[in-house]
Design an enzyme around this catalytic site. Structure first.
Site, mmCIF file in Angstrom:
data_model
loop_
_atom_site.group_PDB
_atom_site.id
_atom_site.type_symbol
_atom_site.label_atom_id
_atom_site.label_comp_id
_atom_site.label_asym_id
_atom_site.label_seq_id
_atom_site.Cartn_x
_atom_site.Cartn_y
_atom_site.Cartn_z
ATOM 1 N N GLU A 44 -3.179 -7.360 13.525
ATOM 2 C CA GLU A 44 -1.835 -7.086 14.045
ATOM 3 C C GLU A 44 -1.189 -5.953 13.254
ATOM 4 O O GLU A 44 -1.364 -5.871 12.026
ATOM 5 C CB GLU A 44 -0.980 -8.355 13.957
ATOM 6 C CG GLU A 44 0.386 -8.250 14.602
ATOM 7 C CD GLU A 44 1.065 -9.630 14.689
ATOM 8 O OE1 GLU A 44 0.357 -10.608 15.012
ATOM 9 O OE2 GLU A 44 2.272 -9.710 14.421
ATOM 10 N N ASP A 65 2.689 -4.374 12.960
ATOM 11 C CA ASP A 65 4.038 -4.800 13.352
ATOM 12 C C ASP A 65 5.137 -3.803 13.050
ATOM 13 O O ASP A 65 5.246 -3.298 11.925
ATOM 14 C CB ASP A 65 4.424 -6.074 12.579
ATOM 15 C CG ASP A 65 3.766 -7.320 13.107
ATOM 16 O OD1 ASP A 65 3.191 -7.267 14.193
ATOM 17 O OD2 ASP A 65 3.829 -8.344 12.405
ATOM 18 N N GLU A 83 9.184 -4.757 13.410
ATOM 19 C CA GLU A 83 10.175 -5.764 13.784
ATOM 20 C C GLU A 83 11.551 -5.274 13.341
ATOM 21 O O GLU A 83 11.711 -4.818 12.204
ATOM 22 C CB GLU A 83 9.879 -7.122 13.143
ATOM 23 C CG GLU A 83 8.679 -7.820 13.745
ATOM 24 C CD GLU A 83 8.515 -9.246 13.227
ATOM 25 O OE1 GLU A 83 8.151 -10.118 14.023
ATOM 26 O OE2 GLU A 83 8.747 -9.462 12.025
ATOM 27 N N THR A 99 8.021 -3.995 8.588
ATOM 28 C CA THR A 99 6.656 -3.638 8.984
ATOM 29 C C THR A 99 5.670 -4.560 8.293
ATOM 30 O O THR A 99 5.909 -5.052 7.191
ATOM 31 C CB THR A 99 6.324 -2.175 8.625
ATOM 32 O OG1 THR A 99 6.296 -2.018 7.191
ATOM 33 C CG2 THR A 99 7.360 -1.220 9.213
ATOM 34 N N ASN A 100 4.539 -4.776 8.958
ATOM 35 C CA ASN A 100 3.503 -5.632 8.387
ATOM 36 C C ASN A 100 2.158 -5.259 9.004
ATOM 37 O O ASN A 100 2.107 -4.706 10.108
ATOM 38 C CB ASN A 100 3.816 -7.107 8.651
ATOM 39 C CG ASN A 100 3.173 -8.050 7.650
ATOM 40 O OD1 ASN A 100 2.321 -7.649 6.858
ATOM 41 N ND2 ASN A 100 3.581 -9.316 7.673
ATOM 42 N N ARG A 113 1.920 -8.393 4.020
ATOM 43 C CA ARG A 113 1.928 -7.012 3.538
ATOM 44 C C ARG A 113 3.207 -6.310 4.022
ATOM 45 O O ARG A 113 3.169 -5.248 4.623
ATOM 46 C CB ARG A 113 0.687 -6.271 4.037
ATOM 47 C CG ARG A 113 -0.632 -6.904 3.585
ATOM 48 C CD ARG A 113 -1.814 -6.075 4.050
ATOM 49 N NE ARG A 113 -3.076 -6.635 3.573
ATOM 50 C CZ ARG A 113 -3.917 -7.337 4.329
ATOM 51 N NH1 ARG A 113 -3.624 -7.578 5.614
ATOM 52 N NH2 ARG A 113 -5.040 -7.788 3.832
ATOM 53 N N GLU A 114 4.328 -6.910 3.709
ATOM 54 C CA GLU A 114 5.600 -6.458 4.272
ATOM 55 C C GLU A 114 6.170 -5.243 3.514
ATOM 56 O O GLU A 114 6.144 -5.203 2.284
ATOM 57 C CB GLU A 114 6.641 -7.581 4.232
ATOM 58 C CG GLU A 114 6.246 -8.839 4.996
ATOM 59 C CD GLU A 114 5.503 -9.842 4.138
ATOM 60 O OE1 GLU A 114 5.068 -9.486 3.023
ATOM 61 O OE2 GLU A 114 5.358 -10.998 4.584
ATOM 62 N N TRP A 150 16.195 -17.229 10.025
ATOM 63 C CA TRP A 150 15.720 -16.410 8.906
ATOM 64 C C TRP A 150 16.066 -14.920 9.005
ATOM 65 O O TRP A 150 16.088 -14.214 7.995
ATOM 66 C CB TRP A 150 14.194 -16.521 8.777
ATOM 67 C CG TRP A 150 13.438 -15.947 9.954
ATOM 68 C CD1 TRP A 150 13.084 -16.611 11.081
ATOM 69 C CD2 TRP A 150 12.974 -14.597 10.127
ATOM 70 N NE1 TRP A 150 12.425 -15.773 11.952
ATOM 71 C CE2 TRP A 150 12.332 -14.529 11.383
ATOM 72 C CE3 TRP A 150 13.019 -13.452 9.344
ATOM 73 C CZ2 TRP A 150 11.762 -13.357 11.876
ATOM 74 C CZ3 TRP A 150 12.446 -12.282 9.822
ATOM 75 C CH2 TRP A 150 11.820 -12.240 11.079
ATOM 76 N N ARG A 195 6.584 -12.423 -6.642
ATOM 77 C CA ARG A 195 5.776 -12.984 -5.561
ATOM 78 C C ARG A 195 4.298 -13.035 -5.936
ATOM 79 O O ARG A 195 3.561 -13.913 -5.468
ATOM 80 C CB ARG A 195 5.982 -12.135 -4.305
ATOM 81 C CG ARG A 195 5.272 -12.648 -3.075
ATOM 82 C CD ARG A 195 5.587 -11.753 -1.902
ATOM 83 N NE ARG A 195 4.853 -12.124 -0.708
ATOM 84 C CZ ARG A 195 4.881 -11.435 0.429
ATOM 85 N NH1 ARG A 195 5.629 -10.337 0.516
ATOM 86 N NH2 ARG A 195 4.188 -11.832 1.468
#
Length: 370
Positions: free
Chosen positions: A184, A186, A188, A202-203, A212-213, A278, A358
């Site tokens: 995918e 992305d 968004e 984005t990812n 992987r944002e 969210w 993280r």
């Protein structure tokens, strides 16, 4: 035209108009007509503004604008003449006007031929073949997907996002395959309260793994007009671009054990949906349903891509050996690398490769290639 501090050259060929210039006197304003110019010149305005304190430090760069059939390009640059070697009073301004008539055809795809509205019970609509809208109300959102599947391509879509108080809403525009180990890519767009900026999220997923944002603010109001959001996907890299400006590059890092999307064909999808648990400030701001229906609009879809049908690619054999498609080996040149640095320096607000909390045991291996 060449002044003491200003260089502006125009190169015309049968396919495009190229401008080579710097920011020394590209103030106070740039005016333009047509959406193609708007897409590119939004970047110029923001780029030069970032060097406002010392415009002489801004590197020169090229801008190439494609002709569009039967469309007039009009550019007006207001140039303060105190920077010019031409004989004008210091209080006057020199206006340079360029007018071009497009002679070659660039045709956007007919949405009726390229996409199906897949859900929303009438909330998604295709109008005259060249405009698609998705709407969201308290009962449901809506979405569409491409009829074609692609394995590598250069894909453009113009979007105008939900205006006003869009808090809680998400407009997703992405490529995706199917199955438990899906790939995918992305875009968004996370809505916000009126006056607060959208967040572009984005990812990249490969074999079902994402996380992987990278997130960005935009250098313009994405609800006031259409803007072009592009994905370049080839065997070596994925490049996310906005109005021709690259904002993210995800390189193939299979050599160090990182899966890369290169074996699964993907369809284009888009949806407008409620994610107020969210999307805005971690779910603290809820969707204001008194503002519904919320609507996002799409136009000028273009796909220069390898279409996969019955297991065969339109690029012939292995897509990576297509040959005639320059984008299959395209990479960022020096100018675009500078644009990428500019976008990430000024507008990136989150990068997973910088989030040490993280990843206390160390960053993902592909971050070493950034």
């Amino acid at each position: 035209m060449k002044g003491s501090k200003f260089v502006f050259n125009v190169i015309i060929n049968p396919h495009s108009l190229s401008l080579i210039f710097n920011c020394h006197t590209l103030i106070p304003a740039v005016y333009y007509k047509t959406s193609i110019l708007a897409d590119q010149l939004h970047y110029i305005h923001s780029y030069c503004h970032s060097y406002y304190q010392s415009p002489s430090s801004a590197p020169s760069f090229n801008l190439t604008l494609p002709y569009k059939y039967n469309t007039i390009y009009a550019l007006i640059f207001n140039l303060p003449t105190k920077h010019s070697s031409m004989a004008f009073s210091s209080s006057s301004k020199l206006s340079v006007f360029f007018l071009f008539l497009g002679i070659a055809s660039i045709v956007s795809a007919d949405f009726n031929n390229e996409f199906d509205i897949t859900w929303g019970d009438g909330r998604g609509k295709i109008l005259n073949g060249d405009l698609l809208t998705l709407s969201l109300d308290k009962s449901s959102g809506s979405g569409f997907e491409s009829r074609n599947e692609y394995l590598f391509g250069k894909i453009d879509m113009q979007l105008k996002l939900v205006p006003g108080n869009s808090a809680g809403t998400v407009t997703a525009y992405y490529l995706s395959s199917k199955g438990a180990n899906w790939d995918e890519i992305d875009f968004e767009f996370l809505g916000n309260l009126s006056g607060d900026p959208y967040i572009l999220h984005t990812n990249v997923f490969s074999q079902g793994k994402g996380n992987r944002e990278q997130q960005f603010y935009l250098w313009f109001d994405p609800t006031a007009d259409f803007h072009t959001y592009s994905i370049l996907w080839n065997p070596q890299r994925i490049i996310f671009s906005v109005d021709g400006t690259p904002i993210r590059e995800f390189k193939n890092a299979e050599s160090i054990g990182v899966p890369f999307p290169k074996d699964q064909a993907m369809r284009i999808h888009s949806s407008l949906w409620n994610a107020d648990d969210w999307a805005t400030r971690g779910g603290l701001v809820k969707t204001d349903w008194s503002q519904a229906p919320f609507t996002a609009s799409y136009r000028n879809f273009r796909a220069d891509a390898c279409v996969v049908s019955s297991g065969k690619s339109s690029c012939g054999g292995s897509a990576s050996s297509g040959g005639s498609q320059a984008w299959l080996s395209e990479e960022l040149d020096n100018t675009k690398q500078e644009r990428l640095k500019w976008a990430q320096k000024n507008y990136m607000i989150y990068n997973y490769c910088s989030d040490s909390k993280r990843f206390p045991q160390g960053f993902p291996p592909e971050c070493k290639m950034a």
